[in-house]
Design an enzyme around this catalytic site. Structure first.
Site, mmCIF file in Angstrom:
data_model
loop_
_atom_site.group_PDB
_atom_site.id
_atom_site.type_symbol
_atom_site.label_atom_id
_atom_site.label_comp_id
_atom_site.label_asym_id
_atom_site.label_seq_id
_atom_site.Cartn_x
_atom_site.Cartn_y
_atom_site.Cartn_z
ATOM 1 N N PHE A 114 0.933 -1.046 0.001
ATOM 2 C CA PHE A 114 -0.368 0.387 0.514
ATOM 3 C C PHE A 114 0.663 1.359 0.511
ATOM 4 C CE2 PHE A 114 0.807 -0.411 4.661
ATOM 5 C CZ PHE A 114 1.206 1.688 4.902
ATOM 6 N N LYS A 140 -1.366 -6.710 -9.172
ATOM 7 C CA LYS A 140 -2.291 -7.263 -7.848
ATOM 8 C C LYS A 140 -1.925 -5.727 -7.355
ATOM 9 C CE LYS A 140 -3.168 -7.828 -4.904
ATOM 10 N NZ LYS A 140 -3.810 -7.809 -2.659
ATOM 11 N N GLU A 175 -4.848 -3.915 -1.438
ATOM 12 C CA GLU A 175 -6.535 -3.577 -1.519
ATOM 13 C C GLU A 175 -6.571 -2.685 -0.743
ATOM 14 O OE1 GLU A 175 -4.463 -6.073 -0.402
ATOM 15 O OE2 GLU A 175 -4.797 -6.466 1.455
ATOM 16 N N ARG A 176 -5.994 -2.051 -0.141
ATOM 17 C CA ARG A 176 -5.632 -0.116 0.449
ATOM 18 C C ARG A 176 -5.713 0.203 -0.399
ATOM 19 N NH1 ARG A 176 -2.646 -2.244 6.437
ATOM 20 N NH2 ARG A 176 -1.208 -4.252 4.445
ATOM 21 N N SER A 188 5.224 -7.104 3.146
ATOM 22 C CA SER A 188 6.122 -7.250 5.307
ATOM 23 C C SER A 188 6.751 -8.427 4.676
ATOM 24 C CB SER A 188 4.782 -7.792 5.662
ATOM 25 O OG SER A 188 4.446 -8.050 5.178
ATOM 26 N N CYS A 244 10.050 1.584 3.373
ATOM 27 C CA CYS A 244 10.128 0.887 3.386
ATOM 28 C C CYS A 244 12.368 0.993 4.055
ATOM 29 C CB CYS A 244 10.691 -0.499 3.193
ATOM 30 S SG CYS A 244 11.197 -0.234 1.266
ATOM 31 N N GLU A 252 9.950 -3.918 12.967
ATOM 32 C CA GLU A 252 9.325 -3.014 11.896
ATOM 33 C C GLU A 252 8.620 -2.308 12.589
ATOM 34 O OE1 GLU A 252 7.796 -3.541 7.850
ATOM 35 O OE2 GLU A 252 8.692 -1.824 7.284
HETATM 36 P P1 NAD Z 1 1.701 -6.373 3.525
HETATM 37 O O1 NAD Z 1 2.348 -7.475 3.786
HETATM 38 O O2 NAD Z 1 0.662 -6.092 4.162
HETATM 39 O O3 NAD Z 1 0.813 -6.580 1.407
HETATM 40 C C1 NAD Z 1 1.696 -7.143 0.391
HETATM 41 C C2 NAD Z 1 0.682 -7.442 -0.503
HETATM 42 O O4 NAD Z 1 0.404 -8.853 -0.764
HETATM 43 C C3 NAD Z 1 -0.667 -7.173 -0.428
HETATM 44 O O5 NAD Z 1 -0.953 -7.057 -1.952
HETATM 45 C C4 NAD Z 1 -1.760 -8.098 0.164
HETATM 46 O O6 NAD Z 1 -2.724 -7.766 -0.762
HETATM 47 C C5 NAD Z 1 -0.800 -9.006 -0.570
HETATM 48 N N1 NAD Z 1 -0.331 -9.805 0.871
HETATM 49 C C6 NAD Z 1 -1.326 -9.700 2.143
HETATM 50 N N2 NAD Z 1 -0.962 -11.001 2.935
HETATM 51 C C7 NAD Z 1 -1.108 -11.756 2.415
HETATM 52 C C8 NAD Z 1 -0.943 -13.238 2.582
HETATM 53 N N3 NAD Z 1 -0.936 -13.563 3.816
HETATM 54 N N4 NAD Z 1 -0.704 -14.197 1.854
HETATM 55 C C9 NAD Z 1 -0.715 -13.299 0.027
HETATM 56 N N5 NAD Z 1 -0.262 -12.624 -0.186
HETATM 57 C C10 NAD Z 1 -0.790 -11.762 1.265
HETATM 58 O O7 NAD Z 1 2.368 -5.199 3.505
HETATM 59 P P2 NAD Z 1 1.880 -4.194 3.198
HETATM 60 O O8 NAD Z 1 1.622 -3.292 4.959
HETATM 61 O O9 NAD Z 1 0.498 -3.642 2.636
HETATM 62 O O10 NAD Z 1 3.056 -2.569 3.004
HETATM 63 C C11 NAD Z 1 4.122 -2.253 3.801
HETATM 64 C C12 NAD Z 1 5.373 -3.596 4.115
HETATM 65 O O11 NAD Z 1 5.824 -3.874 2.874
HETATM 66 C C13 NAD Z 1 5.865 -3.160 5.221
HETATM 67 O O12 NAD Z 1 6.947 -4.236 5.926
HETATM 68 C C14 NAD Z 1 7.108 -2.392 3.943
HETATM 69 O O13 NAD Z 1 8.588 -2.695 4.437
HETATM 70 C C15 NAD Z 1 7.818 -3.811 3.260
HETATM 71 N N6 NAD Z 1 7.889 -2.358 1.928
HETATM 72 C C16 NAD Z 1 9.054 -3.731 1.122
HETATM 73 C C17 NAD Z 1 9.878 -2.098 0.296
HETATM 74 C C18 NAD Z 1 11.370 -2.779 -0.530
HETATM 75 O O14 NAD Z 1 11.933 -2.466 -1.057
HETATM 76 N N7 NAD Z 1 11.604 -3.567 0.641
HETATM 77 C C19 NAD Z 1 8.716 -0.992 -0.375
HETATM 78 C C20 NAD Z 1 8.034 -1.357 0.051
HETATM 79 C C21 NAD Z 1 6.988 -1.594 1.265
#
Ligand code: NAD
Length: 492
Positions: free
Chosen positions: A152, A176, A179-180, A229, A284, A385
């Site tokens: 998101f 994809k 969803e937020r 994450s 991140c 984090e």
């Molecule tokens: P998230 O992991 O909750 O969701 C990311 C994606 O995964 C979304 O599209 C979501 O629908 C999907 N998802 C969520 N739970 C899932 C599951 N159990 N099984 C399959 N798919 C699932 O992350 P977020 O809250 O949207 O984003 C924040 C996180 O992203 C933070 O931890 C941040 O550090 C990380 N991030 C990392 C980078 C990087 O380059 N390393 C860059 C941006 C964000």
């Protein structure tokens, strides 16, 4: 969008609502207002998207690379024309300030620009006379269908870490979005459609975990990129790899900044504060721990307190606001709980942002910057984090101790040093275990022509997002060994 719009998927060149889908509300995190609803796409519709992409890929891969990049040039123009509307949309659904949203859009566009160089970036290698009459060469060919799964926090930039390269290399994609924050992706894909890619080459499916899992399991998908994450990144990496796909999965972070006593006071304070509290800490590459070396604690503590307490928090569309809300009420609760945990573990709160109400925006998920001092090694607050506007202060006596502290962390997304000593900076650059290093820089975000590196629990895979890494990821190499003996040819 007025809250009544049901977002659609984009499959096979057409917009459609997936049959039998449940819908989630998409809310403005600053007001709580419902902006739209987003479908949770069931597996049958993921299957239609994957088959549409696979069918389109067969023809798209045959289109010459200089022709394939023409829609990208058009897309660049469209993104510039819609720059303000897209930036505003990011602020509406994500909460970051309009200036931060504009910065994000600029980063997205830079990736389109770099991907327009694919005819050169995809070049192969040729070696003449590896044996008598034998030549050998390597060509790059597209992989097939790629799924691009996004978080998101950068709804425009992160799909563009991948989409322009994947398409320019001759692949078909399924995006994809989170969803937020799906509205930005919806608008972006409308522009991708207008740019003129053939139907089925670009697809958009909305949804959450079950939609993602259907993508990970689909046999017509050959490559998966993920940003999110760490626990989910680990899941994506193992499940997609077990299904025989190539995967890159970028995860979460816990970024330390080292401050030496000789660092420039004003620049360092501004940069550290922006790194920790910009985007409400939902980057991140956000600074999570400021590790002061020796005397630096005495000098920097008061100015960091001042910077945190005076940061202007509010609605990101209003002028002068420096920090918006966090994404959901649940996220705000999680951040508050982590601050409380830090206090239980012995940290001291120097600036307390836990109870924040912004007048006129009582329905928003606001927190103010929080600064915790005396954070101890090995505690939950020093290792988890936070993904919110919270900066923990730690103190060490030497640069070596600081580097050792950085390297003891489980994540390796970014580490930064602030100093006027070239020797200290050089040592840090060489020894710090992180994929993105900042030297007098607080958010070390690589330009589009460098890989967005990340180590340890911040990354699962080999090839990263952006630039040449993306080109390698979205192509497979084919090596041809060829024999043409003189005697076989007719003499002319
Ligand atoms: P998230 O992991 O909750 O969701 C990311 C994606 O995964 C979304 O599209 C979501 O629908 C999907 N998802 C969520 N739970 C899932 C599951 N159990 N099984 C399959 N798919 C699932 O992350 P977020 O809250 O949207 O984003 C924040 C996180 O992203 C933070 O931890 C941040 O550090 C990380 N991030 C990392 C980078 C990087 O380059 N390393 C860059 C941006 C964000």
């Amino acid at each position: 969008m007025d809250g009544t719009e049901r977002l659609a998927n984009f499959v096979k060149g057409g917009w459609s609502e997936p049959a039998g889908a449940d819908y989630l509300n998409v809310k403005n995190p600053a007001t709580g207002e419902i902006l739209a609803t987003v479908p949770l796409t069931p597996p049958e519709e993921v299957d239609r998207a994957a088959r549409s992409a696979a069918a389109a890929f067969a023809a798209w891969r045959r289109v010459p690379a200089p022709t394939r990049i023409q829609p990208l040039f058009k897309l660049k123009t469209l993104l510039e024309e819609h720059f303000e509307d897209l930036s505003r949309t990011i602020t509406l659904e994500n909460g970051k300030t309009l200036d931060d949203a504009r910065g994000e859009m600029r980063r997205a566009i830079e990736n389109v620009e770099v991907a327009c160089g694919i005819p050169t970036m995809m070049l192969g290698d040729f070696s003449e006379d590896v044996a008598p009459g034998v030549d050998e060469y390597m060509i790059r060919q597209p992989v097939g269908v790629a799924a691009i799964i996004c978080p998101f926090n950068f709804p425009a930039m992160i799909p563009f870490w991948y989409l322009p390269y994947a398409l320019a290399c001759g692949n078909a994609v399924i995006v994809k979005p989170s969803e937020r924050t799906p509205i930005t992706a919806h608008k972006l894909i409308r522009l991708v459609e207008e740019a003129g890619f053939p139907p089925g080459v670009v697809n958009l499916v909305n949804g959450a975990a079950s939609t993602v899992n259907a993508l990970l399991d689909h046999p017509a998908i050959q490559a998966v990129t993920f940003v999110g994450s760490t626990p989910v990144a680990r899941h994506i990496y193992s499940r997609a790899a077990a299904n025989g796909k190539r995967v890159q999965a970028q995860g979460g972070a816990k970024n330390p900044l080292i401050i030496l006593p000789d660092a420039d006071l004003e620049t360092t304070t501004n940069i550290v504060s922006d790194s920790a509290f910009g985007n409400a800490g939902q980057r991140c590459l956000a600074a999570s721990l400021a590790v002061t070396v020796g005397e630096a604690d005495r000098v920097f503590r008061p100015v960091l307190i001042e910077a945190a307490s005076t940061r202007v928090v509010g609605y990101g569309l209003e002028p002068g606001v420096q920090m918006g809300p966090v994404i959901t009420p649940e996220s705000r609760d999680r951040i508050r709980n982590l601050i409380n945990k830090g206090l239980d573990e012995g940290a001291e709160v120097l600036v307390d942002g836990r109870d924040t109400v912004i007048r006129g925006y009582e329905g928003g998920n606001f927190l103010r910057p929080t600064v915790l001092a005396g954070v101890k090694r090995g505690t939950v607050i020093s290792t988890t984090e936070v993904f919110g506007p919270v900066l923990g202060l730690m103190r060490v006596e030497t640069v070596e101790e600081a580097i050792e502290l950085v390297n003891s962390g489980e994540h390796g997304n970014m580490a930064c040093i602030f100093t006027s000593s070239g020797a200290a900076a050089r040592k840090f650059r060489s020894q710090a275990e992180a994929g993105n290093i900042g030297i007098n820089i607080g958010v070390a975000a690589p330009m589009a022509f460098f890989p967005f590196s990340g180590w340890k629990n911040s990354f699962f895979g080999t090839l990263h997002a952006q630039g040449k890494h993306a080109v390698e990821f979205f192509t497979q190499t084919k090596v041809v060994v060829e024999r043409w003996l003189e005697g076989w040819s007719r003499k002319f």
